[in-house]
Design a protein around this motif. Structure first.
Motif, short mmCIF file in Angstrom:
data_model
loop_
_atom_site.label_atom_id
_atom_site.label_comp_id
_atom_site.label_asym_id
_atom_site.label_seq_id
_atom_site.Cartn_x
_atom_site.Cartn_y
_atom_site.Cartn_z
N SER A 104 -11.06 49.73 26.04
CA SER A 104 -10.22 50.92 25.99
C SER A 104 -9.48 50.92 24.67
CB SER A 104 -9.23 50.90 27.16
OG SER A 104 -8.41 49.75 27.04
N LEU A 105 -8.84 52.03 24.36
CA LEU A 105 -8.19 52.15 23.05
C LEU A 105 -7.18 51.04 22.80
CD1 LEU A 105 -6.65 55.45 21.61
CD2 LEU A 105 -5.62 53.24 21.28
N THR A 106 -6.25 50.87 23.75
CA THR A 106 -5.17 49.90 23.50
C THR A 106 -5.72 48.48 23.44
OG1 THR A 106 -3.66 51.41 24.64
CG2 THR A 106 -2.86 49.18 24.23
N SER A 135 1.94 53.64 23.84
CA SER A 135 1.06 52.49 23.95
C SER A 135 0.89 51.79 22.60
CB SER A 135 -0.31 52.93 24.49
OG SER A 135 -0.99 51.81 25.01
N TYR A 193 0.02 62.82 17.62
CA TYR A 193 -0.24 63.50 18.89
C TYR A 193 0.80 64.56 19.23
CZ TYR A 193 3.41 61.15 21.66
OH TYR A 193 4.61 60.74 22.19
N ASP A 218 -5.21 54.80 14.23
CA ASP A 218 -5.44 55.23 15.60
C ASP A 218 -5.92 56.68 15.53
OD1 ASP A 218 -5.32 56.34 18.15
OD2 ASP A 218 -3.78 54.91 18.78
N ALA A 220 -7.13 58.58 18.06
CA ALA A 220 -7.27 59.17 19.40
C ALA A 220 -7.37 60.69 19.34
CB ALA A 220 -6.11 58.75 20.29
N HIS A 221 -6.54 61.32 18.50
CA HIS A 221 -6.51 62.78 18.44
C HIS A 221 -7.34 63.35 17.30
CE1 HIS A 221 -3.62 63.80 21.62
NE2 HIS A 221 -3.33 62.51 21.49
N LYS A 244 -10.65 62.27 25.15
CA LYS A 244 -9.98 63.46 24.63
C LYS A 244 -11.06 64.40 24.06
CE LYS A 244 -5.67 61.01 24.29
NZ LYS A 244 -4.83 60.08 23.53
C1 LIG Z 1 -4.34 58.92 24.15
C2 LIG Z 1 -3.71 57.90 23.31
C3 LIG Z 1 -3.59 56.56 23.73
C4 LIG Z 1 -4.04 56.12 25.09
O1 LIG Z 1 -4.35 54.77 25.13
P1 LIG Z 1 -5.40 54.18 26.21
O2 LIG Z 1 -5.50 52.77 25.84
O3 LIG Z 1 -6.66 54.96 26.06
O4 LIG Z 1 -4.81 54.41 27.57
C5 LIG Z 1 -3.03 55.65 22.87
N1 LIG Z 1 -2.59 56.03 21.64
C6 LIG Z 1 -2.68 57.30 21.21
C7 LIG Z 1 -2.19 57.67 19.85
C8 LIG Z 1 -3.23 58.27 22.04
O5 LIG Z 1 -3.29 59.54 21.61
#
Ligand SMILES: *Cc1c(COP(=O)(O)O)cnc(C)c1O
Length: 424
Positions: A104-106, A135, A193, A218, A220-221, A244
């Protein structure tokens, strides 16, 4: 020539949109017998129709072949994660050997920091943006403590220098010059985000490197939203999620990038058998020999069922003609939404996201004029009529038209609904 902000024009834009057929590849949630106007791709992308078939294929293979499923056919589980590698590399602008889908991302952020955050007494700090996603903040803070340093002094959170909560290039340059010499790592978002501000990765990486720090991102977005050109950015590492804008489903297997120049690094890492050299993995020897590239950071054999929807989603990115084709539509779509907001509901919604298209992705963060209570009221009204954005405390509604499945009429309907709420 029709009025460029009219309903007629929105319909014409949809008719002329070459990516319009892709919407049919997604399951659009319903609201009172209509399709919902769904603007939450920044939170959970919609389900590709192909996802179910890919998941069923894995289930069927398991039913019929059991353990043999690891070794038979093109979609054998032993190498299943390799099926996503090349399409994923295309989406993020990386070499195939630089990307891997795992964890997972984290979790990936921690694994990357194990290798790329190596604090010393002279250079102990991590730089992140103030107001980072919780996170990420928890991860960096705990890493700083893990190494015996103190977040009070060694977690440097850069405050935005603009009043609207965004960063100017000059502001960033100044902050990097001020703090850079103490930084072991700069961890920066591709797109922030909350504000929706997009950053030039190459510029951030160059500034971090000039100060002697590692540059990690990071995304994610950003991934699936804008072209991130990871290889050329010279980033050391990057992490992102796939639920996402990548539409791979809740809690989907995440992504990780390690630049080619670290492919055979001797940096420490937390290892597992799936990161071991592929040719000798099943000799089951005691000694860890990392496979070169991003694959070398894998820990476990991949969750094949969870990878299946990602495969379905990546097929659609290729079908769209790649991230550049999507971005071309996205610029028009978000530009149309912004123009409508400015022309018709500027007294109700103030756009926080930078107006320069190069400094944003598809998302617009909208501050509701009149404060939190009014904002909540509008947000709940919109949800009740089937127009779904998301809420960020204290007073921001995020609206993210995703070019894979949103239409110009979605943007039009959103502004119409804001008008009717205001009129009530
Ligand atoms: C969505 C998001 C996460 C979520 O972390 P998970 O490990 O996937 O639960 C973390 N950091 C950012 C910047 C995000 O946008």
């Amino acid at each position: 020539m029709t009025d460029p902000l009219s309903r007629t024009h929105a319909i014409a834009l949809d008719a002329a949109d070459p990516l319009r057929p892709l919407r049919n590849e997604f399951l659009i949630p319903r609201h009172n017998n209509n399709e919902q106007v769904y603007f939450c791709g920044n939170s959970l992308g919609l389900q590709p129709r192909g996802a179910r078939a890919h998941v069923l294929q894995v289930l069927d293979k398991w039913a019929h072949e059991a353990v043999e499923g690891h070794f038979t056919g093109q979609a054998q589980w032993l190498t299943y994660h390799e099926l996503v590698r090349e399409p994923l590399a295309r989406v993020v602008g990386a070499l195939p050997s630089e990307v891997v889908a795992m964890n997972s991302l984290t979790a990936n952020l921690h694994l990357m920091m194990v290798s790329f955050y190596r604090p010393t007494r002279e250079r102990p700090a991590i730089i992140i943006e103030a107001g980072a996603f919780p996170s990420d903040r928890h991860a960096v803070e705990s890493q700083i403590r893990f190494h015996g340093f103190d977040p009070a002094t060694d977690l440097i959170e850069l405050q935005p220098d603009r009043e609207d909560g965004t960063f100017s290039r000059e502001g960033l340059a100044k902050a990097f010059a001020q703090h850079g010499s103490r930084a072991a790592l700069v961890l920066w978002p591709g797109i922030q985000y909350r504000t929706g501000q997009a950053f030039d990765l190459r510029h951030i990486a160059r500034m971090a490197h000039a100060e002697g720090a590692v540059a990690g991102f990071d995304l994610a977005h950003a991934v699936g939203n804008v072209a991130v050109d990871l290889h050329d950015s010279q980033a050391d590492f990057a992490v992102w999620c796939h639920y996402k804008y990548m539409n791979a489903g809740p809690g989907a297997v995440a992504g990780c990038f390690v630049h080619e120049r670290h492919a055979r690094t001797s940096r420490p890492r937390f290892a597992g058998w799936w990161g071991h050299q592929q040719e000798t993995r099943f000799q089951m020897g005691p000694e860890f020999v990392p496979t070169p590239g991003a694959d070398g950071w894998q820990l476990s054999n991949p969750p094949v069922l969870a990878l299946a929807p990602l495969l379905a989603s990546l097929e659609l990115f290729d079908k769209a003609g790649g991230i550049d084709a999507l971005r071309t539509k996205s610029l028009k779509l978000t530009g149309f939404l912004e123009a409508l907001i400015q022309a018709r509901v500027a007294d109700t919604l103030q756009v926080v996201t930078p107006s320069d298209p190069a400094q944003r992705g598809c998302q617009l963060s909208l501050r509701v004029v009149g404060g939190r209570e009014r904002g909540r009221e509008l947000f709940e009204y919109l949800a009740a009529v089937g127009t779904l954005g998301d809420w960020r405390e204290p007073d921001v509604i995020r609206i993210s038209p995703a070019p894979l499945y949103n239409k110009f009429m979605d943007a039009y309907r959103f502004v119409e609904e804001v008008e009717s709420w205001r009129g009530v």
